[in-house]
Design an enzyme around this catalytic site. Sequence first.
Site, PDB file in Angstrom:
ATOM      1  CB  ALA A  85     -25.348 -37.206  12.391  1.00 26.41           C
ATOM      2  CE  LYS A  86     -23.293 -45.061  12.403  1.00 20.06           C
ATOM      3  NZ  LYS A  86     -22.263 -44.246  13.050  1.00 20.06           N
ATOM      4  NE  ARG A  87     -28.642 -35.885  13.747  1.00 18.80           N
ATOM      5  CZ  ARG A  87     -28.397 -35.834  15.035  1.00 18.80           C
ATOM      6  NH1 ARG A  87     -28.719 -36.847  15.823  1.00 18.80           N
ATOM      7  NH2 ARG A  87     -27.836 -34.769  15.579  1.00 18.80           N
ATOM      8  CB  THR A 108     -23.545 -41.316   8.381  1.00 15.65           C
ATOM      9  OG1 THR A 108     -23.630 -40.838   9.727  1.00 15.65           O
ATOM     10  CG2 THR A 108     -22.088 -41.396   7.954  1.00 15.65           C
TER      11      THR A 108
END
Length: 279
Positions: free
Chosen positions: A94-96, A120
């Site tokens: 999700a690369k938050r 992620t």
Amino acid sequence: MTFLDQLRTAERQNGSLLCVGLDPEPAKFPAHLKGDASKIYDFCAAIVDATADLVISFKPQIAYFAAHRAEDQLEKLMEHMRRTAPQVPIILDAKRGDIGSTAEQYAKEAFERYGADAVTLSPFMGFDSVQPYLKYHGKGAFLLCRTSNPGGDDLQPQRLLDVPGQPRLYEHIASLAQGPWNLNGQLGLVVGATYPAEIERVRALAPTLPLLIPGVGAQGGDAVATVKAGWKSANGETTAPIVVNSSRAILYAASGADFASAARQEALRTREILQAATR
Ligand SMILES: O=c1ccn([C@@H]2O[C@H](COP(=O)(O)O)[C@@H](O)[C@H]2O)c(=O)[nH]1
């Protein structure tokens, strides 16, 4: 069981360092499903069923579901993976990265709504943007460190002149994740297979962290160099797992009704290349 234990167990049970990335794109689906976003679950479930005994992890990328208003299909897929492949940990890509109060909502989404085992994250906003995820004991969080894309060069190799030793940005992230940020042993790092020398450097700075390594397959990263750089063992046991992701090369190995068996063949081939490099 912690996320790290889950990875170790899956690596041992399935004899694998391979992570199958679930990046469903209806335009690339086999002919009988092509262009139909309502078939995202069916497509991904078939891939999961065909590869569950060959992987250390599955990595659904949330954007491929959200772009098609298919979050309900992602929820269903997560349930399917937990039910049919409980031994395989799931990394939600999700690369938050946001302020703490918003990060709490993202953490709830990843771990409570979707039931992911790890997520992620971008470390760019600092430790208070990572901390809410660490309140979920036993769950994992992979910080972007040296990403696989060419644009990673714009910032990640730059030196931080105000930090003692003037490390490169990605080196500093690796040191923070190995040290003061890793309160309960939940952190890992994302390092691209397209940069094996940097994988080696990150492994030296973060010897006990799991590494999520995308970039083999469609992006052309070197699978053998990746394993040599990142995989370390003692007495035949992995010291810190590496999770080598391939998405498109496996998902779209064939464009006909045999897509799932073709995906299995490609996963078998990739798994064997990775395993051979550990010997
Ligand atoms: O540095 C990064 C971080 C994440 N990704 C993600 O991994 C997969 C790669 O897909 P391929 O089809 O195997 O190229 C994709 O979900 C990316 O968002 C990455 O590529 N690099």
